[in-house]
Design a protein around this motif. Structure first.
Motif, mmCIF file in Angstrom:
data_model
loop_
_atom_site.group_PDB
_atom_site.id
_atom_site.type_symbol
_atom_site.label_atom_id
_atom_site.label_comp_id
_atom_site.label_asym_id
_atom_site.label_seq_id
_atom_site.Cartn_x
_atom_site.Cartn_y
_atom_site.Cartn_z
ATOM 1 N N PHE A 110 0.787 -1.410 0.111
ATOM 2 C CA PHE A 110 0.041 0.275 -0.085
ATOM 3 C C PHE A 110 0.840 1.198 0.347
ATOM 4 C CE2 PHE A 110 -1.713 3.572 2.183
ATOM 5 C CZ PHE A 110 -3.085 3.278 2.064
ATOM 6 N N LEU A 111 2.381 1.682 1.017
ATOM 7 C CA LEU A 111 2.757 2.152 0.888
ATOM 8 C C LEU A 111 3.725 2.529 -0.256
ATOM 9 C CD1 LEU A 111 4.865 2.362 4.122
ATOM 10 C CD2 LEU A 111 2.474 4.143 3.669
ATOM 11 N N ARG A 112 3.915 1.195 -0.782
ATOM 12 C CA ARG A 112 4.609 1.599 -2.121
ATOM 13 C C ARG A 112 3.563 1.850 -3.326
ATOM 14 N NH1 ARG A 112 7.150 -3.245 -1.939
ATOM 15 N NH2 ARG A 112 5.371 -3.975 -3.255
ATOM 16 N N ASN A 113 2.348 1.550 -3.242
ATOM 17 C CA ASN A 113 1.705 2.081 -4.257
ATOM 18 C C ASN A 113 1.114 3.805 -3.904
ATOM 19 O OD1 ASN A 113 0.697 0.725 -6.260
ATOM 20 N ND2 ASN A 113 -0.847 -0.842 -4.743
ATOM 21 N N ALA A 114 0.252 4.118 -2.228
ATOM 22 C CA ALA A 114 0.454 5.756 -2.457
ATOM 23 C C ALA A 114 1.482 6.382 -3.092
ATOM 24 C CB ALA A 114 0.165 5.636 -0.871
ATOM 25 N N SER A 115 2.948 5.950 -2.643
ATOM 26 C CA SER A 115 3.998 7.156 -2.960
ATOM 27 C C SER A 115 4.142 7.025 -4.688
ATOM 28 C CB SER A 115 5.699 6.300 -2.372
ATOM 29 O OG SER A 115 5.304 5.175 -2.759
ATOM 30 N N TYR A 116 4.296 5.911 -4.653
ATOM 31 C CA TYR A 116 4.215 6.081 -6.510
ATOM 32 C C TYR A 116 2.373 7.001 -7.113
ATOM 33 C CZ TYR A 116 3.182 4.561 -11.156
ATOM 34 O OH TYR A 116 3.005 4.202 -12.905
ATOM 35 N N ALA A 117 1.321 6.804 -6.425
ATOM 36 C CA ALA A 117 0.730 7.441 -6.736
ATOM 37 C C ALA A 117 0.755 9.768 -6.453
ATOM 38 C CB ALA A 117 -0.704 6.930 -5.835
ATOM 39 N N LEU A 118 0.675 9.605 -6.013
ATOM 40 C CA LEU A 118 1.853 10.939 -5.422
ATOM 41 C C LEU A 118 2.677 11.022 -6.201
ATOM 42 C CD1 LEU A 118 2.138 10.895 -1.330
ATOM 43 C CD2 LEU A 118 0.385 11.798 -2.545
ATOM 44 N N ARG A 119 3.619 10.473 -6.407
ATOM 45 C CA ARG A 119 4.540 11.026 -7.317
ATOM 46 C C ARG A 119 3.654 11.215 -8.825
ATOM 47 N NH1 ARG A 119 8.196 7.167 -8.436
ATOM 48 N NH2 ARG A 119 6.908 5.965 -5.921
ATOM 49 N N ARG A 120 3.047 10.525 -8.919
ATOM 50 C CA ARG A 120 2.317 10.066 -10.155
ATOM 51 C C ARG A 120 1.560 11.682 -10.626
ATOM 52 N NH1 ARG A 120 0.536 8.312 -14.024
ATOM 53 N NH2 ARG A 120 -1.698 8.179 -13.481
ATOM 54 N N LEU A 121 0.080 12.220 -9.304
ATOM 55 C CA LEU A 121 0.046 12.650 -9.615
ATOM 56 C C LEU A 121 -0.103 14.307 -8.883
ATOM 57 C CD1 LEU A 121 -2.618 11.351 -6.234
ATOM 58 C CD2 LEU A 121 -2.784 11.628 -9.044
ATOM 59 N N ARG A 122 1.780 14.005 -8.983
ATOM 60 C CA ARG A 122 2.160 16.113 -8.845
ATOM 61 C C ARG A 122 2.487 16.224 -10.295
ATOM 62 N NH1 ARG A 122 7.410 15.443 -5.399
ATOM 63 N NH2 ARG A 122 8.178 14.154 -7.176
ATOM 64 N N LEU A 131 -5.346 2.322 -9.530
ATOM 65 C CA LEU A 131 -6.079 3.330 -9.140
ATOM 66 C C LEU A 131 -7.539 3.947 -7.827
ATOM 67 C CD1 LEU A 131 -8.795 4.806 -11.319
ATOM 68 C CD2 LEU A 131 -9.868 2.558 -11.476
ATOM 69 N N PHE A 132 -7.963 2.281 -7.107
ATOM 70 C CA PHE A 132 -8.626 2.634 -5.930
ATOM 71 C C PHE A 132 -7.539 3.617 -4.879
ATOM 72 C CE2 PHE A 132 -11.536 -0.112 -6.853
ATOM 73 C CZ PHE A 132 -13.113 0.388 -7.094
ATOM 74 N N ILE A 133 -6.081 3.539 -5.083
ATOM 75 C CA ILE A 133 -5.320 4.397 -4.081
ATOM 76 C C ILE A 133 -5.471 5.269 -4.380
ATOM 77 C CG2 ILE A 133 -2.950 4.147 -3.470
ATOM 78 C CD1 ILE A 133 -3.592 1.170 -2.921
ATOM 79 N N GLU A 134 -5.017 5.459 -5.811
ATOM 80 C CA GLU A 134 -4.833 6.896 -6.309
ATOM 81 C C GLU A 134 -5.898 8.072 -5.930
ATOM 82 O OE1 GLU A 134 -2.451 6.606 -10.051
ATOM 83 O OE2 GLU A 134 -4.003 8.128 -11.330
#
Lengths: 860, 115
Positions: free
Chosen positions: A57-69, A378-381
């Motif tokens: 989850f943490l890996r996905n969440a940090s990936y999501a944050l990077r992508r969202l930036r 997708l859901f994590i993002e």
């Protein structure tokens, strides 16, 4: 497989499925080889699984944050939409929770009920007599305890200055029923009601304010209206009291015993509120069934006073909340609708964004990423965005409640208990989860719609859009439907509110200043003393600067004191207690002039209608129409039926137009008698000072009271517009909130339509290019784009009208004189929604006209 | 400037033990946990809930590789240290060795002793 194996296999579900598929056998083999303590094994496997999921989850969440930036504008819009949706939800839920859902601050508050009496004509009063209370108490098995209660007001002298204290005179059972545990001393006991005993329990606030929290206060005396009371108890700081006659809860200043003597003992003297507690395990319906039987028995036992009277019980909390509960549920439903619209909007935005990542995702999938892993991503993002939005939304909710707190305190019961607490935060968390799921659903479904094959096949065109576009159109249809019904509902509520505010009161509200009623102190107990005091007060009011008319009155329009009773008309008999009911008011000669109530026939009162002269009365037109019916009013004589004996016959000398005592009920029969002949126990005043600042006039009026009755705290003053504002506060609160929510819903729907039209124009660039090349004009293209947008909207409108009709039926009781199917509102909103559609489609349509054929064909 | 391997150090002791055991010979999971117990005199025990997630991570990172199915026990997979994994294990051993030498020079340990 042995038991350990079964346990291990179950525990392995803590791990992600791909891990489980690959390693389950090996782990089971190890366990079979080694054996283990079941508890240790279970703990080991669960811990390992949760740790692995959490890391993922943490890996996905940090990936999501990077992508969202990488897409700040998109992210900002989505977060803002979530913040509005969730913030509005948290704010409204907190109000609903504080006012409606949280139990009243009494132990087992759901067992509290109010006793109501129904007179032979079907009027309902939240009032009984002392004797009724003991009649009911001896007969009932479904009620554990019952206590009659009377509002009380007393004046305390603090350093020579009069201070009004507001408290309750209660039967001793009151403390048991509400579970009152005093801070110091004791609650009231049966012995406190005996003649000659003057004991009092005071509130913590009074103890703090006037006794500086001194422990020696207990046992000392307090002088109210010149009478000494011994303080036997002090309530806790947060003790709330229940006032059954007002159907309200609040912080009273004191509790005294309802005197055993001195209170009218007659069965018919029904003017006391009564609160009771259901016996454990008894439902309200059962208790009411029993009360019906008891009423029948009492009717036979005491035909003089109880013939055709019945008693019933209503829930206390229901009475306290009144229509505020349904009003808040309507607002809550609206705010949930707004969140749904927001989710649909965000879903469409996400779907558009994820579709631009088709190739990345398809390749990731080809390289072995499972559908589930991609859905998880997708859901994590989405969840990260919803979470950030929720935090901003909660801040917005705090701000909104702060801004609304002033209005809420007059609009809602229990407004002081509204706050954003742990329950609100839990609700916010639930909203985040549901919103994430709903907003993620649309992009998820559109992901499933594509596989590597179709994506690569359509390589040049950004994906096959038709199926996806259909789904986005469906979402917009739902959005439009929800928004339309929400705007219609709030439009109806707004019209209801406006109609309520403009209800004709039958008076001229401008320039009128009224004073809250004050209890006339005992020093004016004799009729002569009272008459002298009233004359002095009226004279002082009349000579105030700018006052053109002044009157004393028992009650005034939109005031909270209202007294009524059964009327006898000379020469008529009313069998079976069927005498008609009318409201009564004691007024001075200038009352009608002060309020601008036209005299229709006869004369107004004069100074000579005083004690000693012949009793006279003035009635309103409703009285003439419903009670006198055909008799010549100015020849009629009437009298008020007293609790024991009837008063003297009074000649009707005048008829006035109807005034309305409340905004929600039609004018009812009313009898006016001269205050000078009646000596009312409460006094308020009405002055007409059209050319003076109302605040100045209010202070002058208070001064006149202070000079006439130096031992009474000068009463609060109101202007008629202030009274209208207070009486309409709840409707205004609902109208403002629903209006805001409708605006948000409309804006969201607007942006939803814009998004889907814009997307469809992008999809059809080639088509427009080809058509332009074949000679289509800009006008043809604009019309085509608008036509498609209007078809989508029209579908939404059709669905929305059905929704709105259902919703309007549900809120019909809140609308007052406005019909729930008010055609003007429905039509206006439909037009509005189509205008919004045109507005939202304009930019994409213009873009479609600018497509160059050459550019469009380049994509081939 | 640290090379690509130095940034991965120090290793989690458990990771290092797994790499050590696989440096000796190819083993399946169960054998790895038994070997670790043996070389630490039972002080370190890797339960299945810890071991297999670790093995998977090492596989994903390419430090070890999974061998084709074992004929004698088809349910088990054997693992082998990759060249990359071997370089990491060596780097960690060198790092620890340097530390121990410093400890000796500061007389925290007698020369040539076992800790």
């Amino acid at each position: 497989m042995n038991a350990l194996g079964v346990l291990a296999r179950a525990a392995l579900y803590a791990y992600p499925s791909d891990f489980r598929a690959h390693y389950a056998d090996q782990i089971l083999a190890d366990i079979a080889h080694d054996g283990a303590h079941p508890a240790a094994l279970l703990f080991d496997l669960l811990r390992g699984g949760i740790a692995m999921r959490f890391e993922g989850f943490l890996r996905n969440a940090s990936y999501a944050l990077r992508r969202l930036r990488a897409a700040p504008l998109f992210v900002a819009i989505v977060i803002l939409t979530f913040a509005l949706g969730i913030g509005a939800n948290v704010a409204v839920f907190s109000v609903l929770n504080g006012v409606v859902l949280r139990p009243l601050p009494f132990p087992n508050a759901s067992g509290l009920v109010i006793v109501q009496a129904h007179d032979p004509r079907g009027h309902t009063f939240p009032a009984i007599s002392v004797t009724d209370a003991s009649d009911l108490r001896t007969q009932t098995h479904t009620i554990a305890a019952i206590a009659a209660v009377s509002d009380d007001q007393g004046t305390l002298l603090v350093g020579g200055r009069p201070v009004s204290l507001y408290g309750l005179d209660v039967m001793p059972e009151y403390s048991t029923i509400l579970g009152i545990k005093p801070e110091l001393g004791r609650a009231l006991e049966p012995s406190d009601g005996r003649p000659g005993v003057h004991n009092i329990v005071i509130s913590y606030q009074i103890w703090q304010k006037y006794f500086a929290l001194r422990p020696s206060t207990l046992g000392s005396t307090l002088s109210l209206d010149g009478q000494s009371f011994r303080i036997v108890g002090i309530l806790r700081r947060n003790q709330t009291l229940a006032d059954p006659s007002q159907g309200s809860i609040g912080h009273g200043d004191f509790l005294k015993a309802l005197p055993e003597t001195g209170t009218a003992r007659s069965r018919g003297a029904r003017f006391l509120g009564a609160v009771a507690r259901l016996s454990p395990g008894v439902s309200l319906a059962n208790a009411n069934a029993e009360f019906k039987l008891i009423s029948n028995r009492l009717q036979r036992l005491y035909p003089d006073t109880d013939a055709h009277w019945t008693f019933s019980l209503v829930s206390f909390v229901g009475t306290v909340l009144g229509s505020a509960a349904s009003s808040l549920w309507i607002i809550f439903a609206a705010v949930v609708g707004v969140l749904l619209i927001a989710c649909a909007n965000i879903g469409n935005m996400l779907a558009a964004r994820w579709s631009s990542r088709d190739r990345e995702l398809a390749i990731r999938r080809a390289l072995g990423a499972s559908s589930r892993a991609i859905a998880g991503q997708l859901f994590i993002e989405t969840g990260v965005l919803a979470f950030i939005g929720a935090i901003i939304g909660i801040v917005l909710a705090f701000a909104a409640l702060h801004v609304l707190s002033g209005l809420m305190s007059t609009a809602l019961p229990r407004a002081s208990s509204v706050r954003i607490d742990a329950v609100s935060l839990l609700y916010a968390m639930g909203a985040v989860i549901i919103a994430t799921f709903l907003a993620g659903l649309s992009p998820l479904l559109s992901l499933r719609a594509n596989d590597l094959h179709s994506v690569l096949k359509s390589a040049g065109r950004g994906g096959d859009g038709s199926r996806r576009h259909r789904m986005r159109a469906v979402l917009v249809v739902l959005e439009v439907a929800l928004a339309l019904s929400l705007v219609i509902v709030s439009g109806l509520m707004l019209r209801g509110f406006v109609a309520l505010v403009h209800t004709p009161l039958g008076i001229r509200p401008e320039g009128v200043v009224v004073t809250e009623s004050v209890a006339v102190p005992q020093q004016y107990g004799s009729p002569a003393a009272r008459a002298t005091m009233q004359r002095a007060l009226l004279r002082r009011l009349r000579v105030l600067p700018g006052v053109e008319a002044a009157s004393l009155a028992l009650s005034y329009p939109l005031g909270d004191t209202r007294i009524g009773g059964s009327i006898d008309v000379f020469g008529r008999t009313y069998p079976n207690g069927g005498a008609p009911f009318a409201w009564t008011n004691d007024v001075s000669p200038e009352y009608f002039r002060a309020l601008g109530i036209p005299l229709v026939r006869g004369r107004a009162f004069t100074a000579s209608d005083a004690t000693g002269s012949a009793p006279v009365a003035i009635v309103n037109q409703a009285f003439v129409a419903r009670i006198l019916k055909g008799t010549d009013s100015l020849q009629a004589r009437i009298r008020l039926q007293g609790p024991g004996s009837a008063g003297a016959w009074a000649a009707i000398v005048g008829v006035v137009a109807n005034e309305r005592d409340s905004l929600t009920s039609a004018p009812e029969p009313e009898v006016y008698t001269p205050a000078a002949q009646a000596s009312p126990p409460y006094l308020s005043s009405v002055v007409y000072a059209p050319r003076v600042d109302v605040a100045v006039a209010g202070r002058e009026v208070q001064g006149a009271f202070a000079r006439t009755m130096p031992l009474v705290q000068p009463p609060a003053t109101y202007t008629m517009p202030q009274l209208v504002a207070i009486a309409t506060a709840q409707a205004r609160f609902a109208a403002i909130l629903l209006g805001l929510l409708a605006l948000i819903a409309l804006l969201l729907a607007l942006s939803g339509i814009f998004g889907v039209v814009s997307f469809s124009v992008t999809q059809r660039v080639r088509e427009f290019g080809v058509r332009t090349a074949l000679g289509a004009t800009a006008r043809d293209i604009v019309i085509d784009v608008l036509r498609r947008a209007f078809v989508t909207t029209a579908t939404g409108v059709a669905l929305g009208l059905v929704l709105a009709a259902i919703a309007a039926r549900a809120i019909a009781s809140q609308l007052g004189s406005i019909s729930p199917f008010d055609p003007a509102t429905f039509a206006t909103v439909v037009v509005l929604v189509f205008l919004c559609t045109a507005l939202a489609s304009l930019q994409p349509a213009m873009r479609a006209t600018r497509v160059q054929p050459a550019e469009a064909l380049r994509y081939e | 400037m640290p090379n690509e391997i130095d940034v991965l150090l120090p290793l989690n002791p458990r990771t290092f033990y797994v790499l050590l055991c696989l440096a000796e010979e190819d083993r399946h999971g169960y054998a790895i946990s038994k070997a670790i117990e043996a070389i630490t005199d039972g002080a370190v025990r890797l339960t299945p809930g810890t071991l297999y997630p670790l093995i998977r991570q090492l596989l994903v990172d390419g430090w070890i590789v999974e061998l084709p199915e074992d004929a004698e026990d088809p349910r088990r997979r054997r693992y082998r240290l990759s060249a990359f994994g071997k370089r990491i294990a060596q780097a960690e051993a060198r790092r620890l060795d340097a530390l121990v030498r410093v400890a000796r020079s500061f007389h925290l340990l007698p020369a040539g002793s076992r800790a």
